[in-house]
Design a protein around this motif. Structure first.
Motif, PDB file in Angstrom:
ATOM      1  N   ALA A 120      67.286 -16.745  10.322  1.00 43.50           N
ATOM      2  CA  ALA A 120      68.580 -17.281  11.079  1.00 43.50           C
ATOM      3  C   ALA A 120      68.569 -18.866  10.879  1.00 43.50           C
ATOM      4  O   ALA A 120      69.917 -19.275  10.752  1.00 43.50           O
ATOM      5  CB  ALA A 120      68.484 -16.755  12.360  1.00 43.50           C
ATOM      6  N   HIS A 154      69.034 -16.093  22.528  1.00 43.58           N
ATOM      7  CA  HIS A 154      69.260 -15.537  21.091  1.00 43.58           C
ATOM      8  C   HIS A 154      68.244 -14.598  20.835  1.00 43.58           C
ATOM      9  O   HIS A 154      68.553 -13.641  19.797  1.00 43.58           O
ATOM     10  CB  HIS A 154      68.776 -16.599  19.892  1.00 43.58           C
ATOM     11  N   TYR A 200      73.655 -15.087  16.433  1.00 39.92           N
ATOM     12  CA  TYR A 200      72.825 -15.827  16.775  1.00 39.92           C
ATOM     13  C   TYR A 200      72.626 -15.886  18.468  1.00 39.92           C
ATOM     14  O   TYR A 200      71.573 -15.502  18.757  1.00 39.92           O
ATOM     15  CB  TYR A 200      73.079 -17.258  16.375  1.00 39.92           C
TER      16      TYR A 200
END
Lengths: 364, 364, 364
Positions: C315, C174, B70
Motif C-alpha cells: 500500500a 486502515h 487505504y
C-alpha cells in the motif's frame, strides 16, 4: 563536459565491417560508422536524420551511402543528402555532420569537435627512440609489424566518467588492492625509482625497480628465470586520455629489448558523462626465432589483462555509483585528500582543466 | 504539453467491464474507470483519494461507487465522498474530479480538461456523404452496423510523444521503408493524385492512384482480381489526434463501394510526454451476400495491421530514444529539414500550435 | 528533508557481524558498519574514502580497522587514517566521519547528525510503570529478558518516504481495508475509547474496547477463550519515527498482565527521500510456567505480522508511486482532506515540522 577538439579512438578497425552499419555514442553524440564500398575507408556520421532525427544506423547501407529507415532519404559519405524519395530538389540543409576519421595501425581515430580544426598531426603518438620503444607510435598494434606481436583489441564499456579511468591508470598503486587476487604484489621492500615529466600534450610517469626479484606474472611463460631483474612500468599519457603503458623485465643491467617488453595501449573515449569506452591492447616485442614462445606470452597477457581490467571495471563503477549518490559530478574539483601517488593525476587534471577552458572558448 | 480541452478516446467499451476498476494515465493524469451498476454508464475519476492520494483503482467497487483501499472512504460516480468510516460528517472538499465521458460506437471518449467546457458537439466525427463514407462518424466500429464489419479494437502503448505518431500517420511515404517487409511497395511509376485541405478542426490528405495494378495486400483475399484498379489512401485527421484512414481499391472507373472499402480508425491519446495510447480498428464495408468473404478480409487486415503497426511502434520508439538522447523535447519547433511530403504534418503542427496557445490561455 | 539530529535504529545487533563490513544508506548518506575486533563495539563510518570516494564497504576489515579497496588507505574506528601505502605522513584531513552509535537491547541506534549534539539521554524510550509496560524501554527485545519473549527482528525496505509510514502507523483504521484479508475486522459495534496525548518528544494514541468479543487473532493460540475481553491497541511514538505498539486482550475487568500482552516495536529510519528502513519486532509478556505456549504465540505473531506488513509495504509503495506521478514531494503540506482519524498524524506532523525547522537552524 567533453573535450571534443582532439583525437579519440572511435573503434578498432575490425569493428567497422563492410556492408554493415555500426552505432556508437561518443562525447554524448550518437554516431553511425561504416566503410565506403569502393575505398573501404571508414566513415562516421551524426546518427540522426536531419528530417525527423531517426537514427540513421537503423536504416540500410547502399552502395552510395546510408538510406534512412524512416522515409528513405539517402546520404553520401560526406553526410550530404543525395536522394529524397518523391521529390527532385534537395535542400542545402539536408545533410548530417561528418566526423573526421583517421585509420592507422588497426585503430580508427575520431575528431568529435569542429572538423575545421581537425589536424592529422595532433593524432596521439609517442617518441620512438630505439627498438624497445619502436611501437610507441601505435605501430605495436599493426598486425604486419616486423617487431611487435599483439593480443587483438578489446573494448570495455566502463560505467564511470572517463576521468576516473585516467586517475585509475595514473596511480598504479591501486594494483595491490584492486588487483590483489590477480597481479597485486607488494614491492615495498625495493625502492621504486620514479620520474614524472610532462609538456602540454603528454605526461610521462615512469616507475622502475632495479635488481629485484622478477614479478610472478613475467615469469609464467618463461623457461629460464633470471634471479634478479630490472622491472619497469612506464605510463605515457597523450592528453586527454590515450595511454600507452610500457612494462616488462630484463635481467638486471641488461637493455630492455633483451628481456620481455610489452606495450599496453589504453585508449579512453567518453561515451556519456558517466560511461566510457575503454579500448585496450597488449603487444609484445618479438624475440627472433621464438614465434611460438612469443605467441604464448601474448596469449597469457591477453587472458590476464582481461581479468585484471574486469576488476578495474568493477571498482570504477562502484566509485561512480558512490559519487552519483553523493551528488558529485566532477572529482578533480572536490575538497578531498590528495596523496603523494596522486601527483601524476593532479598534473593531468591541471592540463585537462586548461584543455576544457580552451574547449569552452572554441564552443563559445 | 498536453491539450486537455478536447475529446480523446480513453478506452474501447470492452475494456471497461462491469464490477471492475480499470486504471489508465491520460495526459499525465492517473484515472480510474468503471461502469455504474444500475445504468452501465462508464465513469472516469481522478485516480487519487483526496485523503492520502492512494490510487482509488487499488480499492474495491461497491454498488454505490469506489471504496478506497487505504481507509475506506467511499466515492460515488460524481466523485463525491458519500461515506467516511468512523465519522458522520463529510467535508465539502472530500471529492475527486470526475471527467466527462461519452460512449458511442464502442468507443469511450474523455474530456481531460475543464468539465465546464466539455461540449458533446465537439466529439470527433467526419462527414458522411454516401455509403462508402457512411462509417466516417465512427459508426464503422458499431458491432450492429448494417454496413460495416470491424476487426475488434486493439490498443498499443507507443513509447513516443503523441505528436511523433501524428507525423507518422500524416506521411505515409514511410511505408516503403518502415514497412518494407510487410506492406511497402514502390508506386513511383504511377502518378499519385494528392489533395490536401483543412479547416480549424480537421485536416484531409487524400491520395489516389488511378488505373494502377492492384496493390498485393488488397488482392490476397479476393477470388477474382481486376487487372487495373483505382487505389485510394485518404487520411482524415480530427485535430489534435484522431484519425480515420479510408483505403481501398475498386476496378478502374467504378465507384468505391463496388470495390474493397476499409476504414482504419487510429485514435491517439497522450499518456505521458513520451508515451502514447494508440487505439486502432480496421472496418470493412460489407458486400451483400458475402458474409464469409467479408469476415476473411477483415481477419486478414487485423493480422496484417498488427504486424505493420508493430513496425511503427519500433520506429517511433527509436525516434523518441534519439530525441531524448539529443535533449529534444519537441520536434516541430526544431531547425530541421522539411520535405514536400511533410506538408500535411506542417499544417497539422500549425493548428496544434494554435490549440496549445488557446490551451495555455484556458489554463492561465 | 531528513531530521538527522536524533537517534534512529541503524540495524539489529545481529546484522553487524564480526569480521564483516556491512553497508546501509541512512538519511541519504552511505554508511559502513562493522564491529571492533577487541571490544566487539559496533562502528559506523561514512562509506566513502576521502581520497577518491570509493566505498569503504568494498574494502577489507583488518584488526585495526578498514582498508580501502582502491589504494589501501587504512582507517581506525574513529575514521582517522592510520596508514597510507607508500607515504609516511598522513594529512590531518585524511579521515571520514564517524557516526555515534549506541547498542542496547539488540538494537544499534545511530545519530546521523552532528556528533557533538549526540546525547545518550535522547535515545527513544517510554515510561515503564508496571510489569505489563516493563518492556517499553525496548528491553522487550532483550533475548535475556526475564519478562519478555521476542520474535526475532525483521527488516523491510519500504518504497516510500518515512513519513508515509508514520501516517500509516498512526491511523490503524486502515486495518479493515489494507488488511481486510489478514487482521481486518469490523469493531464499529463497540465503542472505541480513545486517548491521545503528547509532549515535545512523544505522542501516545491509545485505543481500547472494553467488554468485547475477543478479536480472532488473539484467540488462535489460546486453549481457553474468555467470552468477553478488554482489548487495547496503544500506539506510542517517540518522535520522529520510533514506535512501540502495545496490544493485547485480557478477560474483561482483569489487569493486562493476566491476559495476552504484546509489544510491537516499529522503528523507521529514512534511507532516501522515497525509501525507508522498517525494523520490527513482536514481543510477548511471558506467563510463568507456559514457555511452550508463549513460544507458540510469538511464532504465530511473527508469521502473521510478516503477512500484514507485506500488505502495508504494498500500500505504501502504491501511495508513493502515485505521489511521485503527481509530483507531490511532501504530503503533510498538501491541500487535502483531513479526517477525524488523522488527528494523531496531524499532531505528529506539527511536531515534525518543528523538528525540521530546528534541524534547518542546526544545518545553517
Amino acid at each position: 563536459m567533453f573535450i571534443k577538439n582532439c583525437w579519440y579512438v572511435a573503434a578498432f578497425s575490425k569493428e567497422i565491417v563492410n556492408l554493415n552499419l555500426f552505432s556508437r555514442t561518443i562525447c554524448g553524440m550518437p554516431m553511425v560508422f561504416y566503410r565506403e564500398e569502393d575505398t573501404g575507408s571508414p566513415v562516421a556520421l551524426f546518427d540522426a536524420c536531419p528530417h525527423r532525427f531517426f537514427p540513421l544506423s537503423k536504416g540500410t547501407l547502399t552502395s552510395s551511402g546510408i538510406q534512412c529507415g524512416y522515409h528513405g532519404m539517402q546520404f553520401d559519405a560526406n553526410g550530404k543528402c543525395i536522394k529524397i524519395p518523391g521529390q527532385d530538389s534537395i535542400p542545402e540543409s539536408a545533410c548530417v555532420q561528418r566526423f573526421p576519421l583517421l585509420e592507422k595501425n588497426n585503430l580508427v581515430w575520431i575528431w568529435p569537435g569542429d572538423p575545421a580544426l581537425a589536424d592529422k598531426d595532433k593524432i596521439p603518438t609517442f617518441e620512438t627512440k630505439d627498438r624497445a620503444s619502436s611501437g610507441m607510435d601505435f605501430s605495436c598494434f599493426d598486425v604486419h609489424s616486423p617487431d611487435w606481436l599483439h593480443s587483438g583489441g578489446e573494448h570495455i564499456r566502463v560505467e564511470s566518467n572517463y576521468r576516473l579511468v585516467i586517475d585509475n591508470l595514473l596511480d598504479l598503486s591501486h594494483a595491490d588492492f584492486v588487483h590483489r587476487n590477480t597481479i597485486g604484489s607488494s614491492h615495498t621492500d625495493n625502492e621504486i625509482q620514479i620520474d614524472t615529466h610532462f609538456d602540454e600534450l603528454t605526461l610521462h610517469h615512469l616507475w622502475s625497480m632495479l635488481d629485484t626479484k622478477p614479478p610472478h606474472v613475467y615469469t609464467l611463460a618463461n623457461d629460464i628465470e633470471p634471479e634478479s631483474v630490472d622491472f619497469w612500468l612506464d605510463t605515457h599519457l597523450f592528453l586527454p586520455s590515450t595511454f600507452i603503458l610500457e612494462h616488462g623485465v630484463t635481467a638486471t643491467g641488461e637493455p630492455r629489448e633483451k628481456g620481455v617488453c610489452l606495450n599496453n595501449i589504453n585508449a579512453l573515449t567518453p561515451e556519456t558523462e558517466t560511461t566510457t569506452h575503454y579500448f585496450w591492447v597488449q603487444s609484445l616485442l618479438k624475440t627472433e626465432g621464438k614465434e611460438a614462445k612469443d605467441k604464448q606470452i601474448v596469449d597469457l597477457w591477453r587472458k590476464l589483462t582481461k581479468n585484471v581490467f574486469a576488476e578495474d571495471e568493477w571498482a570504477l563503477a562502484e566509485q561512480q555509483r558512490n559519487l552519483s549518490l553523493l551528488g558529485i559530478e566532477e572529482l578533480a574539483s572536490q575538497q578531498r585528500v590528495t596523496l603523494e601517488t596522486d601527483r601524476p593525476s593532479v598534473l593531468a587534471n591541471k592540463i585537462i582543466a586548461k584543455m576544457e577552458k580552451k574547449e569552452n572558448e572554441i564552443q563559445a
